[in-house]
Write a protein that holds these residues in place. Structure first.
Motif, PDB file in Angstrom:
ATOM      1  N   GLN A 134       2.132   7.679  -5.675  1.00  0.00           N
ATOM      2  CA  GLN A 134       1.484   7.054  -4.538  1.00  0.00           C
ATOM      3  C   GLN A 134       0.516   5.982  -5.016  1.00  0.00           C
ATOM      4  O   GLN A 134      -0.124   6.142  -6.048  1.00  0.00           O
ATOM      5  CB  GLN A 134       0.689   8.099  -3.748  1.00  0.00           C
ATOM      6  N   ARG A 135       0.386   4.929  -4.242  1.00  0.00           N
ATOM      7  CA  ARG A 135      -0.584   3.888  -4.586  1.00  0.00           C
ATOM      8  C   ARG A 135      -1.956   4.302  -4.083  1.00  0.00           C
ATOM      9  O   ARG A 135      -2.089   4.767  -2.957  1.00  0.00           O
ATOM     10  CB  ARG A 135      -0.186   2.577  -3.938  1.00  0.00           C
ATOM     11  N   VAL A 136      -2.933   4.132  -4.934  1.00  0.00           N
ATOM     12  CA  VAL A 136      -4.292   4.513  -4.555  1.00  0.00           C
ATOM     13  C   VAL A 136      -5.230   3.337  -4.823  1.00  0.00           C
ATOM     14  O   VAL A 136      -5.829   3.253  -5.882  1.00  0.00           O
ATOM     15  CB  VAL A 136      -4.754   5.760  -5.337  1.00  0.00           C
ATOM     16  N   TYR A 138       0.793  -1.225   0.000  1.00  0.00           N
ATOM     17  CA  TYR A 138       0.000   0.000   0.000  1.00  0.00           C
ATOM     18  C   TYR A 138       0.825   1.275   0.000  1.00  0.00           C
ATOM     19  O   TYR A 138       0.292   2.342  -0.220  1.00  0.00           O
ATOM     20  CB  TYR A 138      -0.936  -0.004   1.210  1.00  0.00           C
TER      21      TYR A 138
END
Lengths: 599, 445
Positions: free
Chosen positions: B22-24, B13
Motif C-alpha cells: 500500500q502507498r503511504v 495514492y
C-alpha cells in the motif's frame, strides 16, 4: 541546482568558440582543456593554475575572492573540470524549519552537571537534525494547495460557483453539487476525518450516509423522530444521532446498534477522535462524555448554564468550548466539574463558537451580530467585526479559512486572525436558512446543510493538500482501515490527560521534584544535594600558609554573603514596588463591576 | 480569474495491483499530528506493559550433577560451551545449544573449588579439596582411554580458587597464599602473602593483565602486581568479600561480592571510598560476573535469587528466582551478552535471558525498528510515575519480600536513631557518614 549546472554547460562551448575565433591556434581546443583566456576564466566557475605572466597578476587578485569562496563552500574540482557551485545539501529557509519547532532550546550554560550537559547536547543535535530533515521532506510533498485570485479590480467574493466550476477540471467541478431534499430539512451534516464520507441528518428524521467522492449512498432512513445532530464516530462504520429524546448509534447500513438512554435531550455533539470520546451537550444543561471504545459514560457535568446548544472542540487539546445565552464562553475538560476558563465574549447570547486547527484562535459570534477573534492561549480579544445578520454557524478549515453562515448566505473569510478582514473571500447563497456548515477535510469543499437540502461548495485553498496516510487517508482500503483502527485504539489517550496544554506531559515537573526533595531532606535530616562546604585546596610551594588558607576561605564566605545581600536587596525593592502600586490603585478609587465592559 | 482546486489523482495514492504494498504518503506537519506527547506517552505505557507481559527470562535448566554446582567457567572461544564443577568433585562440560552434557569427569575427591579455561580454549585447570591442581585437555579421550589429567600438581595446602592469565601461560591459585604458576613448572613462580588468613578467590585483570585481585577471609581485598614481589595494596571492609570481578571495559574498576548483602564497586586507584554500593540482596552475595560490555553485572546470592545491577546504579534492575532454585553459588554472564547462567545448591545450572523480555531469534527489520522505537519511548518517559511503577514492579518470593521489608525497617530505625542523636548532641560531635564510607575500615598500602 540543476538549472545552474545546465547554464554553465551551455555557456562553455560559446566561450570556446569565441576564443577560437579571436586566437588563431592550430590545436583544436576542447572545452575540458584548461582554458587559457581571461574571458573564460571569469565566466566559467572552474579554478585553474594561475600563470606567472605579469599581466595575470591583476586577474589573480580579482579571482581570489571567488576561489576563497569556493574553498569555503567546499567546492571541488571534478574530473570534467567543473566545480560544484552548490556543494553539500541545499539550505532550507529558517521559516520552514520553524514550522517543526517544538519548544525552546535547552540553555546548556545553566547546566552544571557535566554528564547531563553532554546528554542534552547530543539530544539537541538530534532535535536539530530531525527538524531539518522534516523541513527538507516538506519540499518533496507532491500536492499544492488550491487558490483563487481575481482579475484586476475583481473581488473574489463576486465570483460565482458556476464560474469556478467552468474554470476547473471536471473532477473538481463535480465536487460542487446540490442535493434537493426539501421534505425533511433543514439539514445538519458531518464529514469523516478523512473527508471521504458525508453524513446528513434532517430535522424531521431523515438520515443519509454516503461516500460523496463516488456519490454512492451507504444508507438512508428515517428515524421517525426529530434529529438534533449527527456525528460520525472514529470510522465510517458507525455514527451517532442525537434524536428527540435519546442518543442513538447506527452502523453504516442504518442498523441501530445502541440507544444510550443516559444521554437525553442532546442538542449538539463533538467527537474527540484521539480519546474516543463523544461529548454531548443537552437541553438540560448537562455536558456528558461517552467513551465509545468501552461504551461507558466518563463524565457527566452539570454546567448550570441552562440549555446548551453552542459547542465546539479545540482540536489541539480536546477541550470543549460551550457558548451560553449570557454571552460567556466556558472551557471544559471531563476531569473537572467546574469550567477551566470562563470568558465573557459578547454582550448578548453566543450563537456559534469555533476553534482553529492549531488551537490558537477561537471565533465566536453572538446575537449582537459581532464576530470576535480571540487568542485562546492568552484569552485576549484580537479583532471584532460586525456582520450583517450575524453568523449562526461557524467553521474553520484546515488552512484557516473561516466559514460563517448568516441567514441564507455563507461567507468565507480568509486570515481573520491575522488582520481584520474587510471583505469576505467568497460568498454563496442558498435557498433557505443555513442549518449546518463544515469544511471537508483534505478537500477544497465546504458542505452546507440548509432547509432545501445540502450544497457542496467549492472553496479553493480550504483543505490541506498533503495528507498523512498514517493519520487520515481518504484513499484507504478496508484492510488499511482495520489496521488503523487497531493502532488507534491501542494509543487511545486517556481522558484524564485532557488539559489546556497537551504538551505538559513532556516537560520537566519542577514542582513535584522540589516537593520530593523537601520530603527527602526532612526524612534524612540533611540535604544530600547540598553544596559541599568549601575546603581550600592544599597548595604547594609555600602558598598554603595558615594565613593564606584563611584568606581564601574568607573570600568564598564573602562571596556567599554578597549573594545573600544582593537577594535581600532585590526582594526589598520588589516589595516597595508592589506597595507603591497598591497605593496607586487605592488612589484611583474603588473599581466598579461595570468597569470590565469599558473599551 | 485564476483558480486552482485541490484534485488528487487516485492513481497516485492507490496501489496499482493487489501484489503491491500500500502507498503511504506522509506529511510531518505538526498540525496534522495533534496530541503528540499524550499519544507518545500512551505508546510508552503500552510498551512498558508489553515488556512486563513478555518478561519470561527462564530458558532452560541443565541437570546432571549429583551435588551442588560450586563453580563454573566460560569457554573463551566457543559460546556454546560451559564448564561446571560440583561439590562431589565432578566436572561437566555442557553444550548450551543442545542443552546437553557432553563430557563428565571425576576431577577431585571432595569439592571442585575452582575452575578456569586457558585463554586458547584447548585445556582447563581445576583445583579441589584434595590439595591438587589438575590440568585437563578440552578434548575428550578416546572410547577406550581413561579420563586422565595432562598434569597434576600436588600442593601442601588446599587451593580454594584458580584463575588463568588472559594472554600468557601463567595461572594463579589461592589458598593460604596467592601463588603465581608457570604452566611448565610444578612449583610456583611467586607467592604473595599479607597476613595469615586464607584467601577465597583470585582474579586476573582482563585489560592490565599482570594485575590481580583477591578476597581473603580476614575481610580484605588485596591487589597484586604479578611483576612485583609484594602485594600492591589492600582495603579492609566491615565484612568478608566472597569474590570479585574486574570490569572488562574499565581496567581499574572491580566489584566485590560481600557477606554483608551488598556489592561494592571500587576504583582501584581510590580504595578509600567505593564508587558505588549496590544494595538489594537480603543475604550474603556469593558470586558476581560482569557483562562483556562492562555496563552491568549479575550477582548470585545465598537468598536463592540472582540480580542484575547496572554498574553505576545502587539498586538492581532485575531479579530472577524460581521456586526450585536454592542458594545460588556461582553465576556467569555469557560472552555474547545475552544469557546468564547460574549454578545452585540443588545441582542444576539454569540459563536465563540477560534481558528478560527480549525476543530470541532473528528479528525482521520492521520488528527491530518497532523495538527500537518502543525502547526510545520507554527511555523518554521513564521518570513518569505510572511508567516507573510498572517498569519496577517485580514479583518476589515471600521470604525475600519479608526479609527486605524487615531490613528496610531496621535501616530506617538506625537512621532515625542516629538523626536523634545528632539532634541532641553538640553540633559536629556526631558527624554524617555517607553510606559509601560506612563499610570501609581502612586502606593499607
Amino acid at each position: 541546482m540543476a538549472v545552474g549546472g545546465s547554464e554553465t554547460e551551455a555557456k562553455r562551448p560559446v566561450n570556446v568558440g569565441g576564443k577560437d575565433k579571436s586566437r588563431t591556434v592550430k590545436k583544436i581546443k576542447r572545452y575540458w582543456d584548461e582554458s587559457q583566456t581571461k574571458e573564460s576564466a571569469t565566466d566559467t566557475p572552474r579554478t585553474e593554475e594561475p600563470r606567472d605572466d605579469g599581466e595575470k597578476s591583476a586577474e589573480k587578485r580579482k579571482r581570489k575572492p571567488r576561489e576563497r569562496r569556493q574553498k569555503r563552500l567546499g567546492g571541488r574540482k571534478q574530473m570534467s573540470g567543473k566545480v560544484d557551485l552548490f556543494p553539500g545539501p541545499a539550505s532550507i529557509p529558517q521559516q520552514k524549519i520553524m514550522k517543526f519547532e517544538r519548544g525552546e532550546k535547552t540553555k546548556l550554560g545553566q547546566v552544571s552537571n557535566r554528564k547531563l550537559k553532554g546528554h542534552l547536547k547530543t539530544l539537541e543535535t538530534k532535535v536539530k537534525l530531525a527538524k531539518t530533515q522534516a523541513a527538507r521532506f516538506d519540499l518533496l510533498l507532491p500536492e499544492e494547495a488550491g487558490f483563487l485570485e481575481g482579475d484586476e479590480g475583481e473581488d473574489t467574493c463576486t465570483i460565482q460557483q458556476e464560474d469556478i466550476v467552468d474554470a476547473v477540471d471536471i473532477t473538481s467541478g463535480s465536487k460542487h453539487f446540490n442535493l434537493v431534499l426539501n421534505q425533511f430539512g433543514p439539514y445538519r451534516l458531518n464529514y469523516t476525518r478523512n473527508g471521504r464520507y458525508l453524513l446528513l441528518g434532517g430535522r424531521r428524521g431523515h438520515v443519509a450516509a454516503m461516500d460523496w467522492h463516488a456519490k454512492s449512498l451507504m444508507c438512508e432512513m428515517n428515524v421517525m423522530e426529530s434529529i438534533n445532530d449527527v456525528k460520525w464516530l472514529h470510522t465510517e462504520n458507525m455514527f451517532a444521532v442525537a434524536q428527540k429524546k435519546w442518543l442513538y448509534v447506527y452502523d453504516n447500513q442504518g442498523v441501530e446498534l445502541h440507544c444510550v438512554k443516559k444521554f437525553n435531550d442532546v442538542l449538539k455533539m463533538e467527537f474527540l477522535p484521539y480519546h474516543f470520546l463523544l461529548a454531548t451537550c443537552s437541553a438540560t444543561g448537562f455536558l456528558q462524555y461517552l467513551d465509545i471504545s468501552v461504551g461507558k459514560e466518563i463524565a457527566a457535568i452539570c454546567t448550570k448554564a441552562g440549555r446548551l446548544d453552542v459547542m465546539a472542540q479545540n482540536p489541539h487539546n480536546a477541550i470543549i468550548h460551550l457558548g451560553h445565552p449570557n454571552g460567556t464562553v466556558s472551557l471544559w475538560s471531563p476531569n473537572l466539574k467546574e469550567p477551566l476558563v470562563k470568558m465573557l465574549c459578547h454582550k448578548a447570547a453566543v450563537r456559534a463558537v469555533t476553534v482553529d486547527n492549531t488551537g490558537k484562535y477561537m471565533i465566536t459570534s453572538g446575537l449582537d451580530r459581532k464576530l470576535k477573534v480571540y487568542d485562546v492561549r492568552m484569552y485576549r480579544l484580537l479583532h471584532s467585526y460586525v456582520i450583517p445578520f450575524g453568523a449562526s454557524h461557524l467553521s474553520f478549515s484546515q488552512k484557516s479559512l473561516l466559514a460563517a453562515g448568516c441567514g441564507d448566505t455563507v461567507q468565507v473569510y480568509k486570515d481573520v486572525h491575522v488582520k481584520p478582514a474587510r471583505k469576505p473571500y467568497m460568498v454563496h447563497r442558498v435557498q433557505q436558512g443555513v442549518h449546518g456548515i463544515q469544511f471537508c477535510p483534505y478537500e477544497d469543499v465546504l458542505g452546507i446543510g440548509h432547509g432545501e437540502g445540502f450544497t457542496s461548495m467549492l472553496v479553493p485553498g480550504a483543505g490541506e493538500a498533503n495528507f498523512d496516510a498514517l493519520e487520515n487517508n481518504p484513499f484507504r482500503s478496508r484492510k488499511q482501515r482495520q489496521e488503523w483502527e487497531v493502532k488507534a485504539l491501542l494509543e487511545k489517550v486517556q481522558p484524564d490527560l485532557i488539559t489546556l496544554e497537551p504538551g505538559i506531559l513532556g516537560e520537566v515537573d519542577f514542582l513535584t521534584m522540589e516537593q520530593k526533595h523537601k520530603e527527602r531532606v526532612e526524612r534524612l535530616g540533611f540535604d544530600p544535594l547540598a553544596k559541599e562546604k568549601f575546603e581550600p585546596k592544599h597548595k604547594k610551594k609555600g602558598r598554603s600558609s595558615t594565613g593564606q588558607l584563611l584568606k581564601r576561605k574568607k573570600m568564598v564566605a564573602e562571596e556567599e554573603q554578597r549573594k545573600l545581600i544582593r537577594e535581600s536587596v532585590e526582594e526589598k525593592l520588589q516589595q516597595e514596588k508592589e506597595k507603591k502600586k497598591s497605593e496607586k490603585m487605592a488612589l484611583l478609587g474603588q473599581k466598579s463591576a461595570l468597569d470590565r465592559f469599558k473599551k | 480569474m485564476k483558480v486552482k482546486v485541490l484534485c488528487r489523482n487516485p492513481d497516485d495514492y492507490v496501489r496499482e495491483t493487489k501484489k503491491d504494498i500500500q502507498r503511504v504518503p506522509r506529511n510531518y506537519d505538526p498540525t496534522l499530528h495533534p496530541f503528540e506527547v499524550p499519544r507518545e506517552y500512551t505508546r510508552a505505557l503500552n510498551a512498558i506493559k508489553l515488556e512486563r507481559v513478555f518478561a519470561k527470562p527462564f530458558l532452560a535448566s541443565l541437570d546432571g550433577h549429583r551435588d551442588g554446582v560450586n563453580c563454573m567457567a566460560k569457554h573463551p572461544k566457543s559460546l556454546a560451551t560451559i564448564l561446571s564443577g560440583a561439590c562431589d568433585g565432578e566436572v561437566k562440560i555442557w553444550n548450551l545449544t543442545k542443552r546437553q552434557c557432553t563430557r563428565t569427569l571425576q576431577a577431585h575427591e571432595g569439592f571442585v573449588r575452582g575452575l578456569c579455561v586457558r585463554f586458547c580454549g584447548t585445556s582447563f585447570y581445576t583445583v579441589g579439596d584434595d590439595k591438587t591442581v589438575k590440568h585437563w585437555s578440552m578434548e575428550s579421550p578416546g572410547s577406550e582411554e581413561q579420563e586422565e589429567p595432562l598434569h597434576t600438581i600436588l600442593g601442601k595446602t588446599v587451593y580454594t580458587g584458580i584463575d588463568h592469565h588472559w594472554k600468557d601461560a601463567v595461572f594463579a591459585t589461592c589458598g593460604q597464599q596467592v601463588d603465581i604458576w608457570d604452566e611448565q613448572r610444578s612449583s610456583p613462580m611467586r607467592s604473595f602473602t599479607w597476613g595469615v588468613d586464607s584467601i577465597c578467590s583470585v582474579k586476573f585483570n582482563p585489560i592490565e593483565t599482570y594485575l590481580l585481585g583477591s578476597c581473603s577471609s580476614d575481610r580484605n581485598i588485596v591487589l597484586y602486581d604479578m611483576r612485583q614481589a609484594t602485594p600492591l595494596k589492600k582495603v579492609i571492609l566491615a565484612m568478608r568479600s566472597n569474590t570479585l570481578c574486574w570490569n572488562p571495559m574499565e581496567a581499574f574498576i572491580f566489584t566485590a561480592a560481600n557477606e554483608d548483602y551488598n556489592l561494592y564497586t571500587f576504583d582501584m586507584r581510590f580504595l578509600d571510598t567505593p564508587v558505588m554500593v549496590h544494595m538489594d540482596h537480603v543475604s550474603a552475595v556469593l558470586d558476581v560476573d560482569y557483562s562483556p560490555t562492562g555496563k552491568e553485572f549479575v550477582s548470585a546470592s545465598f537468598d536463592k535469587s540472582i540480580r542484575i545491577f547496572p554498574a553505576d546504579k545502587g539498586h538492581s534492575r532485575e531479579v530472577y528466582h524460581t521456586k526450585r532454585m536454592q542458594h545460588v553459588i556461582s553465576v556467569k554472564w555469557s560472552s555474547d551478552n545475552r544469557y546468564i547462567l547460574c549454578g545452585s545448591d540443588e545441582m542444576n545450572i539454569r540459563i536465563w535471558k540477560a534481558n528478560a523480555s527480549e525476543k530470541l531469534g532473528v528479528l525482521a527489520p520492521r520488528e527491530k525498528a518497532a523495538l527500537n522505537y518502543s525502547q526510545k519511548l520507554k527511555e523518554k518517559f521513564q521518570h513518569h510515575p505510572q511508567i516507573k511503577r510498572i517498569a519496577r514492579h517485580r514479583h518476589l518470593p515471600r521470604a525475600i519480600y519479608s526479609q527486605a521489608k524487615e531490613q528496610r525497617i531496621m535501616r530506617e530505625a538506625r537512621r532515625r536513631k542516629e538523626m536523634n542523636r545528632r539532634k541532641h548532641s553538640k553540633p559536629g560531635s556526631v558527624p554524617l557518614v555517607p553510606e559509601k564510607k560506612k563499610h570501609i575500615v581502612a586502606v593499607v598500602k
